[in-house]
Structure formats: structure tokens, C-alpha cells
Design a protein around this motif. Structure first.
Motif, PDB file in Angstrom:
ATOM      1  N   UNK A 100      18.088  73.914  99.774  1.00  0.00           N
ATOM      2  CA  UNK A 100      18.319  72.603 100.381  1.00  0.00           C
ATOM      3  C   UNK A 100      18.980  72.754 101.752  1.00  0.00           C
ATOM      4  N   UNK A 101      18.365  72.110 102.767  1.00  0.00           N
ATOM      5  CA  UNK A 101      18.855  72.199 104.142  1.00  0.00           C
ATOM      6  C   UNK A 101      19.023  70.787 104.695  1.00  0.00           C
ATOM      7  N   UNK A 102      19.973  70.625 105.667  1.00  0.00           N
ATOM      8  CA  UNK A 102      20.151  69.280 106.237  1.00  0.00           C
ATOM      9  C   UNK A 102      20.134  69.295 107.754  1.00  0.00           C
ATOM     10  N   UNK A 103      19.746  68.176 108.331  1.00  0.00           N
ATOM     11  CA  UNK A 103      19.519  68.033 109.769  1.00  0.00           C
ATOM     12  C   UNK A 103      20.846  67.758 110.478  1.00  0.00           C
ATOM     13  N   UNK A 104      21.512  68.838 110.881  1.00  0.00           N
ATOM     14  CA  UNK A 104      22.833  68.705 111.508  1.00  0.00           C
ATOM     15  C   UNK A 104      22.722  68.392 112.998  1.00  0.00           C
ATOM     16  N   UNK A 105      21.481  68.371 113.528  1.00  0.00           N
ATOM     17  CA  UNK A 105      21.287  67.967 114.924  1.00  0.00           C
ATOM     18  C   UNK A 105      21.451  66.450 115.028  1.00  0.00           C
ATOM     19  N   UNK A 106      20.882  65.751 114.016  1.00  0.00           N
ATOM     20  CA  UNK A 106      20.905  64.272 114.068  1.00  0.00           C
ATOM     21  C   UNK A 106      22.061  63.655 113.285  1.00  0.00           C
ATOM     22  N   UNK A 107      22.615  64.377 112.303  1.00  0.00           N
ATOM     23  CA  UNK A 107      23.619  63.761 111.419  1.00  0.00           C
ATOM     24  C   UNK A 107      24.887  64.614 111.359  1.00  0.00           C
ATOM     25  N   UNK A 108      26.036  63.931 111.141  1.00  0.00           N
ATOM     26  CA  UNK A 108      27.325  64.626 111.161  1.00  0.00           C
ATOM     27  C   UNK A 108      27.628  65.324 109.833  1.00  0.00           C
ATOM     28  N   UNK A 109      27.162  64.723 108.730  1.00  0.00           N
ATOM     29  CA  UNK A 109      27.487  65.294 107.421  1.00  0.00           C
ATOM     30  C   UNK A 109      26.229  65.373 106.556  1.00  0.00           C
ATOM     31  N   UNK A 110      26.312  66.208 105.507  1.00  0.00           N
ATOM     32  CA  UNK A 110      25.209  66.333 104.551  1.00  0.00           C
ATOM     33  C   UNK A 110      24.948  64.975 103.900  1.00  0.00           C
ATOM     34  N   UNK A 111      26.035  64.297 103.521  1.00  0.00           N
ATOM     35  CA  UNK A 111      25.903  63.018 102.810  1.00  0.00           C
ATOM     36  C   UNK A 111      25.132  62.003 103.639  1.00  0.00           C
ATOM     37  N   UNK A 112      25.435  61.990 104.948  1.00  0.00           N
ATOM     38  CA  UNK A 112      24.729  61.058 105.846  1.00  0.00           C
ATOM     39  C   UNK A 112      23.249  61.453 105.945  1.00  0.00           C
ATOM     40  N   UNK A 113      23.007  62.760 106.097  1.00  0.00           N
ATOM     41  CA  UNK A 113      21.623  63.252 106.202  1.00  0.00           C
ATOM     42  C   UNK A 113      20.856  62.969 104.909  1.00  0.00           C
ATOM     43  N   UNK A 114      21.547  63.089 103.757  1.00  0.00           N
ATOM     44  CA  UNK A 114      20.869  62.981 102.451  1.00  0.00           C
ATOM     45  C   UNK A 114      20.284  61.602 102.211  1.00  0.00           C
ATOM     46  N   UNK A 115      20.726  60.589 103.014  1.00  0.00           N
ATOM     47  CA  UNK A 115      20.147  59.253 102.815  1.00  0.00           C
ATOM     48  C   UNK A 115      19.325  58.806 104.022  1.00  0.00           C
ATOM     49  N   UNK A 116      18.919  59.755 104.874  1.00  0.00           N
ATOM     50  CA  UNK A 116      18.094  59.414 106.056  1.00  0.00           C
ATOM     51  C   UNK A 116      16.685  59.989 105.897  1.00  0.00           C
ATOM     52  N   UNK A 117      15.663  59.279 106.371  1.00  0.00           N
ATOM     53  CA  UNK A 117      14.272  59.700 106.138  1.00  0.00           C
ATOM     54  C   UNK A 117      13.951  61.114 106.605  1.00  0.00           C
ATOM     55  N   UNK A 118      14.621  61.560 107.676  1.00  0.00           N
ATOM     56  CA  UNK A 118      14.396  62.942 108.182  1.00  0.00           C
ATOM     57  C   UNK A 118      15.678  63.764 108.064  1.00  0.00           C
ATOM     58  N   UNK A 119      16.412  63.502 106.975  1.00  0.00           N
ATOM     59  CA  UNK A 119      17.715  64.151 106.851  1.00  0.00           C
ATOM     60  C   UNK A 119      17.709  65.522 106.205  1.00  0.00           C
ATOM     61  N   UNK A 120      16.785  65.721 105.239  1.00  0.00           N
ATOM     62  CA  UNK A 120      16.794  66.977 104.460  1.00  0.00           C
ATOM     63  C   UNK A 120      15.458  67.697 104.531  1.00  0.00           C
ATOM     64  N   UNK A 121      15.530  69.007 104.360  1.00  0.00           N
ATOM     65  CA  UNK A 121      14.323  69.840 104.217  1.00  0.00           C
ATOM     66  C   UNK A 121      14.583  70.758 103.036  1.00  0.00           C
ATOM     67  N   UNK A 122      13.750  70.643 102.012  1.00  0.00           N
ATOM     68  CA  UNK A 122      13.931  71.492 100.832  1.00  0.00           C
ATOM     69  C   UNK A 122      12.753  72.441 100.711  1.00  0.00           C
ATOM     70  N   UNK A 123      13.074  73.745 100.651  1.00  0.00           N
ATOM     71  CA  UNK A 123      12.060  74.779 100.472  1.00  0.00           C
ATOM     72  C   UNK A 123      11.950  75.029  98.969  1.00  0.00           C
ATOM     73  N   UNK A 124      10.769  74.776  98.426  1.00  0.00           N
ATOM     74  CA  UNK A 124      10.546  74.956  96.988  1.00  0.00           C
ATOM     75  C   UNK A 124       9.764  76.229  96.721  1.00  0.00           C
ATOM     76  N   UNK A 125      10.301  77.044  95.813  1.00  0.00           N
ATOM     77  CA  UNK A 125       9.638  78.311  95.447  1.00  0.00           C
ATOM     78  C   UNK A 125       9.395  78.291  93.947  1.00  0.00           C
ATOM     79  N   UNK A 126       8.143  78.489  93.523  1.00  0.00           N
ATOM     80  CA  UNK A 126       7.840  78.560  92.090  1.00  0.00           C
ATOM     81  C   UNK A 126       8.285  79.899  91.525  1.00  0.00           C
ATOM     82  N   UNK A 127       8.706  79.906  90.250  1.00  0.00           N
ATOM     83  CA  UNK A 127       8.997  81.129  89.526  1.00  0.00           C
ATOM     84  C   UNK A 127       7.973  81.265  88.412  1.00  0.00           C
ATOM     85  N   UNK A 128       7.366  82.459  88.322  1.00  0.00           N
ATOM     86  CA  UNK A 128       6.373  82.748  87.291  1.00  0.00           C
ATOM     87  C   UNK A 128       6.888  83.954  86.513  1.00  0.00           C
ATOM     88  N   UNK A 129       6.622  84.015  85.205  1.00  0.00           N
ATOM     89  CA  UNK A 129       7.141  85.148  84.428  1.00  0.00           C
ATOM     90  C   UNK A 129       6.186  86.334  84.523  1.00  0.00           C
TER      91      UNK A 129
END
Ligand SMILES: NS(=O)(=O)c1ccc(NCc2ccco2)c([N+](=O)[O-])c1
Ligand SMILES: [Zn+2]
Length: 260
Positions: free
Chosen positions: A120-149
Motif C-alpha cells: 500500500x502506497x500513498x500520494x504524498x505529493x498531493x496529500x499531507x497524511x495517509x488518512x487524507x490520501x486514503x479518502x481521495x480518488x487518486x490518494x492510494x496505489x496498491x500493488x497486488x501480488x498473487x501467491x500460488x503454492x
């Protein structure tokens, strides 16, 4: 004869009671259909600058196991791909199933993987805190990686060996010097779409970047995640932490783009 159906009311299907956005237009996760994804030649590669990342601790927050990072400066960022600027690494966590069951959040053509890692990553260029970014349309970027056995993952033991220290909800232990780059598969080709947090408050603030190639971990390593419990040490019932995934949500007209 009285039959008492004890239905858990707080499961994903009930979230819309307290969080109406659960029925919104850009909810996550989704089922990804590769053949319907739009290949976008303008989508550059994902660039991860994690070399100076600073992990702080590992914790059981009652939903998952989370590794938190120092995010007071741009020491570890993700950029490129669909992102207009660098986003700061804040934490990573996992979602998984019960024994012999799959537990990824995103699915591919209806197929789910054993587990899914979210960085989980947040846009610290546009927002001061994670919490503020977490409720903005371009606030977060989440990299998802699948795990396979399959074979044992050579570095995942660094996480699984620490899980016994965070068995109960609310437990936190030091976890320094871990660089999550060691968990990534060799190719970072990805699908990307606009979505949301997959647990309450379900904010529609996430640019999802889902990597196509899964990381391979052993059944034994995955089993160690199931030694965690959802409940606190003081509670009498011990509810094994598993199946902590939200099922796929409606696409509602969104386009999924594919890197090459
Ligand atoms: N499965 S996920 O990556 O979409 C996800 C979900 C929820 C939260 N947090 C819940 C939250 C956010 C703001 C207030 O409370 C996070 N996170 O915080 O990284 C990630
Ligand atoms: Zn997650």
C-alpha cells in the motif's frame, strides 16, 4: 425443536449497512478478464525504488498481518505505470484462505489464487497524511501480488518466522531491515484499474496495480499465516485468522488496462 442460525452480520455482504460506498461504482476487488483488458502501449513499466525502505514493525490488526514502513519522506516509492507521481510505501499485508482453500481477493477469469499480497502506497505529493490520501480518488496505489503454492519461497520465511510473535489481535513487534522487493516475482507485467480499499471504510481511493505473475510459496509457509487469530489474547474464543478476503465486486463499466 429450536434451530438458532447464528449468522455473522459483519461479513462483506453486510458492509453496505454501515458503509454505503460498498455498493459504489469503483469497488474492489474484481474478477479480471485478461482478454477484455485493454492493452495500453502508453502504460510504462512499474518502477519500485525500495532500496532505502525502512520497515518498522509487524502487527496483527485483527484483519491481517501488516508490516509498517517509515513514510515521513520519499525513501521508498512506487512510480511509473498508471501513476502521475511517486507514491510512498506505507505498509504491506496479506489475504488468504482456509486450509486447502484459496483466499486471494482479485480473481482471474473466475480463478482465485491461494493468497494475495498488498503493498500500500500513498500520494504524498498531493496529500499531507495517509488518512487524507486514503479518502481521495487518486490518494492510494496498491500493488497486488498473487501467491500460488509450490516450492518454498526463499525469503518469505523472514515473515512467517515472525508470525508467532503477532498471534493475537493488537500484538506488534519490531521488524527492522526487511525489504519487500525480495517478495516480488521476476516480471512486473500488470493489470491496472480504478478501485477501492477492500475492507471498511472501502474508500474509492485506490489505483490498483495487479501483477500478472504470482509469487510461489509452499503450503507449509502459507499454513503459518493460519496460526494467527482474529481475536485478542484476553478473549476466550480463538478464531483462526483465515478467509480474510472480500469476494469480487461488480465492474460497473470500468476498463481494466494491461501493460505489455
Ligand atoms: N486491502 S487494502 O489494501 O485495500 C486496504 C484496506 C483497508 C486499509 N486500511 C483501512 C483504513 C484506511 C483508512 C482508514 O482505515 C488499508 N490500509 O490502510 O493500507 C488497505
Ligand atoms: Zn489488502
Amino acid at each position: 425443536m429450536v434451530i438458532i442460525l447464528e449468522m455473522k452480520t459483519e461479513g462483506p455482504s453486510a458492509w453496505n449497512k454501515n458503509y454505503p460506498v460498498a455498493d459504489g461504482d469503483r469497488q474492489s476487488p474484481i474478477d479480471i478478464l485478461p482478454h477484455q483488458a485493454r492493452h495500453d502501449p502508453n502504460l510504462g513499466p512499474i518502477v519500485l525504488n525500495y532500496d532505502r525502505c525502512t520497515s518498522i514493525n509487524i502487527a496483527n490488526n485483527g484483519h491481517s498481518v501488516v508490516v509498517e514502513f517509515e513514510d515521513s519522506d520519499d525513501r521508498s516509492v512506487i512510480q511509473g505505470g498508471p501513476l502521475d507521481n511517486p507514491y510512498r510505501l506505507k505498509q504491506f499485508h496479506f489475504h488468504w484462505g482456509g486450509k486447502g482453500c484459496h483466499g486471494s481477493e482479485h480473481t482471474v477469469e473466475g480463478n482465485s489464487y491461494a493468497s494475495e499480497l498488498h503493498l500500500v502506497h500513498w500520494n504524498a505529493v498531493k496529500f499531507k497524511t495517509f488518512g487524507e490520501a486514503a479518502s481521495a480518488p487518486d490518494g492510494l496505489a496498491v500493488l497486488g501480488i498473487f501467491l500460488e503454492t509450490g516450492d518454498e519461497h526463499r525469503w518469505l520465511h523472514m515473515i512467517t518466522d515472525a508470525l508467532y510473535t503477532v498471534k493475537f489481535k493488537g500484538s506488534v513487534t519490531d521488524f527492522k531491515g526487511f525489504n519487500p522487493k525480495c517478495l516480488l516475482p521476476s516480471s512486473l507485467h500488470y493489470w491496472t484499474y480504478l478501485g477501492s480499499l477492500t475492507t471498511p471504510p472501502l474508500h474509492e481511493s485506490v489505483t490498483w496495480i495487479v501483477v500478472k505473475e504470482p509469487m510461489i510459496v509452499s503450503e507449509k509457509q502459507l499454513g503459518k499465516f493460519r496460526t494467527l487469530v482474529f481475536t485478542g489474547e484476553e478473549e476466550d474464543e480463538r478464531t483462526r485468522m483465515e478467509n480474510n478476503f472480500r469476494p469480487p465486486q461488480l465492474l460497473k463499466g470500468r476498463t481494466v488496462r494491461s501493460s505489455n
